[in-house]
Design an enzyme around this catalytic site. Structure first.
Site, PDB file in Angstrom:
ATOM      1  N   HIS A  16      -2.967  -1.359  -3.076  1.00 23.57           N
ATOM      2  CA  HIS A  16      -4.097  -0.503  -2.749  1.00 23.57           C
ATOM      3  C   HIS A  16      -4.023   0.730  -3.642  1.00 23.57           C
ATOM      4  CE1 HIS A  16      -4.345  -2.195   1.618  1.00 23.57           C
ATOM      5  NE2 HIS A  16      -4.776  -3.053   0.719  1.00 23.57           N
ATOM      6  N   ASP A  22      -3.973  -4.924   6.383  1.00 26.00           N
ATOM      7  CA  ASP A  22      -4.267  -5.838   5.285  1.00 26.00           C
ATOM      8  C   ASP A  22      -3.010  -6.641   4.946  1.00 26.00           C
ATOM      9  OD1 ASP A  22      -5.756  -7.059   3.296  1.00 26.00           O
ATOM     10  OD2 ASP A  22      -5.570  -5.407   1.877  1.00 26.00           O
ATOM     11  N   SER A  81       0.861  -1.172   0.000  1.00 22.65           N
ATOM     12  CA  SER A  81       0.000   0.000   0.000  1.00 22.65           C
ATOM     13  C   SER A  81       0.901   1.227   0.000  1.00 22.65           C
ATOM     14  CB  SER A  81      -0.932  -0.055   1.213  1.00 22.65           C
ATOM     15  OG  SER A  81      -1.929   0.940   1.120  1.00 22.65           O
TER      16      SER A  81
END
Length: 189
Positions: free
Chosen positions: A39, A133, A12
């Site tokens: 992401h 995540d 991310s």
């Protein structure tokens, strides 16, 4: 025919320069299927596929279509705003279900799917990011007999994501980006 093996990379915030570095480190003869879960903003046009296109040392980088058959020596960038799952017959399934950890694509969803489909032939790599995540997904990869690597949080621009994976599972390998690149380069040897 050689058994297909998979590398799945999740990241991310702060991960894109590391992803580029890792793709450049892949040898031309790299036979694994590579899945990249990043992401991205869901309602903004993304050119991530173009950014990564020429970084894989001659290995095709593509955003796959639903039901596409997975091939070795390919790099699959999970499409923006979809979860990517691997079916038992080694095809790709794109899913538009709920967000996981505020994200779609979710790193956990893809990592868990890779763990089920590839078991001990899977390598999961979790990079910089600002949420948790990927922690459960890496746990699934280790539980299935695969290899799990996290970027050393001390080297991550946003250490929350790799640290969450370390807190969740002590059996992951901790590596600096250049060590991950060396590891990937040596996988086919």
């Amino acid at each position: 025919m050689n058994e297909c093996k998979a590398v799945v990379i999740g990241g991310s915030a702060g991960s894109i320069p590391i992803v580029v570095e890792l793709l450049k480190a892949l040898p031309e003869h790299f036979t694994y299927s590579v899945f990249i879960v990043l992401h991205r903003l869901k309602n903004v046009a993304s050119s991530m596929d173009m950014i990564l296109m020429n970084k894989g040392n001659g290995i095709l980088v593509e955003e796959p279509d639903d039901k596409e058959v997975i091939q070795g020596h390919h790099i699959y960038l999970v499409p923006q705003n979809y979860h990517l799952l691997i079916e038992p017959d080694k095809t790709i399934s794109l899913d538009y279900s709920e967000l996981v950890h505020y994200s779609r694509p979710s790193i956990d969803v893809t990592f868990e799917s890779v763990a089920q489909a590839y078991a001990g032939s899977a390598v999961g790599i979790l990079l910089s990011g600002a949420n948790k995540d990927g922690a459960d997904g890496l746990l699934a990869i280790v539980g299935a007999g695969g290899t799990a690597i996290v970027q050393d949080p001390a080297t991550a621009e946003y250490p929350v994501m790799p640290q969450a994976a370390l807190d969740r599972n002590k059996r992951v390998l901790i590596m600096k980006p250049e060590q991950i690149a060396t590891f990937l380069h040596a996988l086919n040897d």
